[in-house]
Design an enzyme around this catalytic site. Structure first.
Site, mmCIF file in Angstrom:
data_model
loop_
_atom_site.group_PDB
_atom_site.id
_atom_site.type_symbol
_atom_site.label_atom_id
_atom_site.label_comp_id
_atom_site.label_asym_id
_atom_site.label_seq_id
_atom_site.Cartn_x
_atom_site.Cartn_y
_atom_site.Cartn_z
ATOM 1 N N GLU A 67 0.815 -1.213 0.000
ATOM 2 C CA GLU A 67 0.000 0.000 0.000
ATOM 3 C C GLU A 67 0.851 1.266 0.000
ATOM 4 O O GLU A 67 0.471 2.287 -0.586
ATOM 5 C CB GLU A 67 -0.946 0.017 1.198
ATOM 6 C CG GLU A 67 -2.067 -1.014 1.132
ATOM 7 C CD GLU A 67 -1.709 -2.359 1.757
ATOM 8 O OE1 GLU A 67 -2.591 -3.211 1.908
ATOM 9 O OE2 GLU A 67 -0.498 -2.548 2.096
ATOM 10 N N PHE A 103 -12.715 -7.211 13.218
ATOM 11 C CA PHE A 103 -11.532 -7.657 12.488
ATOM 12 C C PHE A 103 -11.142 -6.623 11.440
ATOM 13 O O PHE A 103 -11.948 -6.188 10.639
ATOM 14 C CB PHE A 103 -11.805 -9.001 11.817
ATOM 15 C CG PHE A 103 -10.667 -9.517 10.986
ATOM 16 C CD1 PHE A 103 -9.468 -9.907 11.573
ATOM 17 C CD2 PHE A 103 -10.782 -9.593 9.605
ATOM 18 C CE1 PHE A 103 -8.409 -10.365 10.805
ATOM 19 C CE2 PHE A 103 -9.734 -10.064 8.832
ATOM 20 C CZ PHE A 103 -8.539 -10.456 9.436
ATOM 21 N N GLN A 104 -9.882 -6.205 11.464
ATOM 22 C CA GLN A 104 -9.303 -5.225 10.559
ATOM 23 C C GLN A 104 -10.037 -3.888 10.607
ATOM 24 O O GLN A 104 -10.193 -3.200 9.599
ATOM 25 C CB GLN A 104 -9.246 -5.762 9.124
ATOM 26 C CG GLN A 104 -8.225 -6.898 8.958
ATOM 27 C CD GLN A 104 -7.927 -7.237 7.512
ATOM 28 O OE1 GLN A 104 -8.755 -7.047 6.632
ATOM 29 N NE2 GLN A 104 -6.738 -7.775 7.269
ATOM 30 N N LYS A 155 -18.087 -1.373 4.417
ATOM 31 C CA LYS A 155 -18.410 -2.428 3.459
ATOM 32 C C LYS A 155 -19.901 -2.473 3.136
ATOM 33 O O LYS A 155 -20.277 -2.692 1.969
ATOM 34 C CB LYS A 155 -17.951 -3.779 4.012
ATOM 35 C CG LYS A 155 -18.049 -4.921 3.002
ATOM 36 C CD LYS A 155 -17.382 -6.184 3.527
ATOM 37 C CE LYS A 155 -17.388 -7.282 2.465
ATOM 38 N NZ LYS A 155 -16.701 -8.513 2.938
ATOM 39 N N MET A 201 23.123 9.855 4.887
ATOM 40 C CA MET A 201 22.940 11.127 5.582
ATOM 41 C C MET A 201 23.005 10.939 7.091
ATOM 42 O O MET A 201 23.535 11.803 7.815
ATOM 43 C CB MET A 201 21.616 11.775 5.174
ATOM 44 C CG MET A 201 21.475 13.215 5.642
ATOM 45 S SD MET A 201 22.733 14.334 4.933
ATOM 46 C CE MET A 201 21.971 14.743 3.361
#
Length: 565
Positions: A55, A117-118, A167, A476
């Site tokens: 993602e 969930f999620q 959803k 760096m």
């Protein structure tokens, strides 16, 4: 004869229709359970979808697309970890004013707040790092929300907008969407105030040491031509910020390069010594300014910015103008502005440029100098390529030694400094303009954060040349440890590295390696002669540092490592 039945559209299908109306060319995303209805609607929609391999890769690619086109990059991810994986990209886009519309899946409305969930609280999580975050609570509102999201993302100071989509809102049937509504409380001024523009002209007429500080806002407004015209008409020198590079040709006698922590001596002295600083589309970030008391201390500041919150945020402006950079420059070009005699001023800046140029020591023992690699790339592409960088030393060397001759040609993470940005952003830049040469210049550290996106280079045969400036370290970080932490290199050197050539070949991409300084120019040229994607592992000097440098806490004139001093 069978009668064709008309299927009532669900929320996901309406969303796809809305994206089509916004002329969305492509979506970057990654599917998951919470967005399966949306991906099902996408299946035969005709809308192009780019399946990233993470993602974060998807959102950085969308940022690259947005940087090149000026249009909103579109991202679709699933709920929970899918949404949290784009948080860095959202913050990055907000810092660098890039328009995005990011659609995150969400659990069904009935279980929001139950730790389903999620599930993740996307709206509260992203509100501080977006221009706005929506959550759909009625599928009928999808057209309104989509329209508003694109409008907010692309107007005024561009930035990211989130649409959190539960959803059940995707599968809910909708026969008559809500009537499209205009945003009543979001009004963006574009045209400058004429009285203020006239005041700028009056101020410049008495100025003996004026400069223009041209930032990302000039690139964002596609205002290179207007800036060049104004600079030439008034004979005022132009200084750039990092993300302002390309908004004036480096070949112009009035172009004095990038200012800031790793800017050049002439640019920083110009800011330190000027009597009028005309800042256009620049936000005075700390890496540009250094110690505030020394930044244009004796100057009157004119600040032109599309975002009213930027005016007076860091420095009190003598004249603050809220306007689009292009519109403001057009208005200024319509006036007759005769500045005071600046011959001595320009001669002084030119002498700084000649006596203290950007430079580097010659190679020893045939060890490659990274600056020479950038110069070779710039020469081979004639300064006209789209160049994407990651974050670190290579980013600064690119800013210093690549001669950007085109606006919106540099894709780089300026405000947030996001490692892993360079490769996926190059993908978005190439897809936005497939006829342009695209070069990704990355470090070996940042490259390994998102290297899985190499799969897209092969899948779409993207003409991207990836140059890994490989010093087997976090360059760096190591440089700062050397200079400010008594050379205690705590976790900044890699004990082991993959074979990047074999890694490229594993993805079906041509891999090359450059290890000798005397072969840099010819081997860089050979890379560009190869069609399609190429990954180049360039072994550079591990002890090389970015110079010059304004140390932390010092003024913009207190540079170290200046050539000729």
């Amino acid at each position: 004869m069978l009668q064709q039945t008309v299927r009532v559209k669900n929320g996901a299908e309406w969303l796809i229709e809305c994206l089509k109306k916004e002329a969305v060319e492509m979506i970057y995303g990654y599917p998951g359970g919470a967005v399966l209805p949306l991906y099902d609607a996408l299946y035969e929609s005709g809308v192009k979808h780019i399946l990233a391999r993470h993602e974060q890769g998807a959102i950085h690619a969308a940022e690259g697309y947005a940087r090149i086109t000026g249009k909103a990059g579109v991202v679709v991810v699933t709920s929970g970890p899918g949404a949290t994986n784009v948080v860095t990209g959202l913050a990055d886009a907000l810092a660098d004013s890039l328009p995005l519309v990011v659609i995150t899946g969400q659990v069904a409305t009935g279980v929001i707040g139950t730790d389903a969930f999620q599930e993740a609280d996307v709206v509260n999580m992203t509100s501080p790092i977006t221009k706005h975050s929506f959550q759909v609570r009625d599928a009928k509102d999808i057209p309104n929300i989509v329209k508003q999201a694109f409008y907010i993302a692309q107007t005024g100071r561009p930035g990211p907008v989130v649409i959190d989509l539960p959803k059940d809102m995707m599968i809910a049937t909708v026969t008559e969407p809500a009537i499209l509504q205009e945003l009543e409380n979001y009004q963006v001024p574009h045209q400058p105030n004429k009285v203020q523009i006239d005041a700028v002209a009056t101020l410049l007429k008495t100025s003996k040491r004026p400069i223009i500080l041209a930032g990302a806002g000039v690139n964002g407004a596609f205002a290179k031509d207007e800036l060049t015209e104004f600079s030439n008409k008034t004979n005022i020198p132009v200084i750039n910020t990092l993300l302002g590079l390309g908004n004036i040709s480096p070949d112009s006698p009035l172009a004095f390069g990038m200012a800031g922590m790793h800017g050049n001596y002439a640019a920083n002295r110009a800011i330190y010594e000027c009597d009028v600083l005309l800042a256009i589309g620049a936000r005075f970030d700390d890496r540009l300014v250094g110690a505030q008391e020394h930044f244009a201390a004796g100057a009157k500041i004119v600040h032109i910015d599309i975002d009213p919150s930027e005016i007076d945020k860091v420095f009190k402006a003598t004249i603050g103008i809220v306007a689009d950079a292009k519109a403001a420059l057009i208005a200024l070009n319509q006036l007759s502005i005769n500045t005071a005699d600046e011959g001595e001023w320009l001669e002084r800046l030119q002498s700084y440029k000649v006596k203290h140029p950007l430079g580097y020591e010659a190679s020893q023992n045939n060890v490659i100098k990274p600056q020479a690699v950038i110069e070779a790339i710039s020469e081979e592409t004639k300064g006209t390529a789209i160049v994407s960088t990651d974050v670190g030393q290579h980013q600064m060397w690119t800013a210093q030694f690549y001669k950007f001759k085109e606006e919106r040609a540099l894709i780089s993470s300026g405000g947030l400094g996001t490692m892993g940005f360079g490769l996926p952003a190059a993908i978005g830049g190439q897809m936005a303009n497939p006829n342009r040469m695209v070069v990704a210049i990355v470090g070996d550290g940042g490259f390994q954060m998102t290297l899985q996106e190499l799969a897209l280079l092969k899948e779409f045969n993207l003409n991207i040349k990836v140059f890994i400036l490989n010093n087997a370290s976090l360059g760096m970080v190591k440089q700062w440890q050397h200079q400010f932490y008594e050379q205690r290199y705590s976790e900044s050197v890699f004990d082991g590295q993959p074979d990047f050539v074999k890694l490229a070949e594993a993805y079906g991409i041509t891999g090359k390696r450059i290890t000798q300084a005397d072969k840099v120019a010819t081997q860089v040229a050979a890379v560009f002669a190869i069609p399609g994607p190429v990954v180049v592992d360039v072994h550079i000097n591990q002890t090389e540092t970015v110079t010059p440098m304004v140390p932390p806490g010092k003024g913009i004139h207190q540079m170290e490592g200046v050539v000729g001093k």
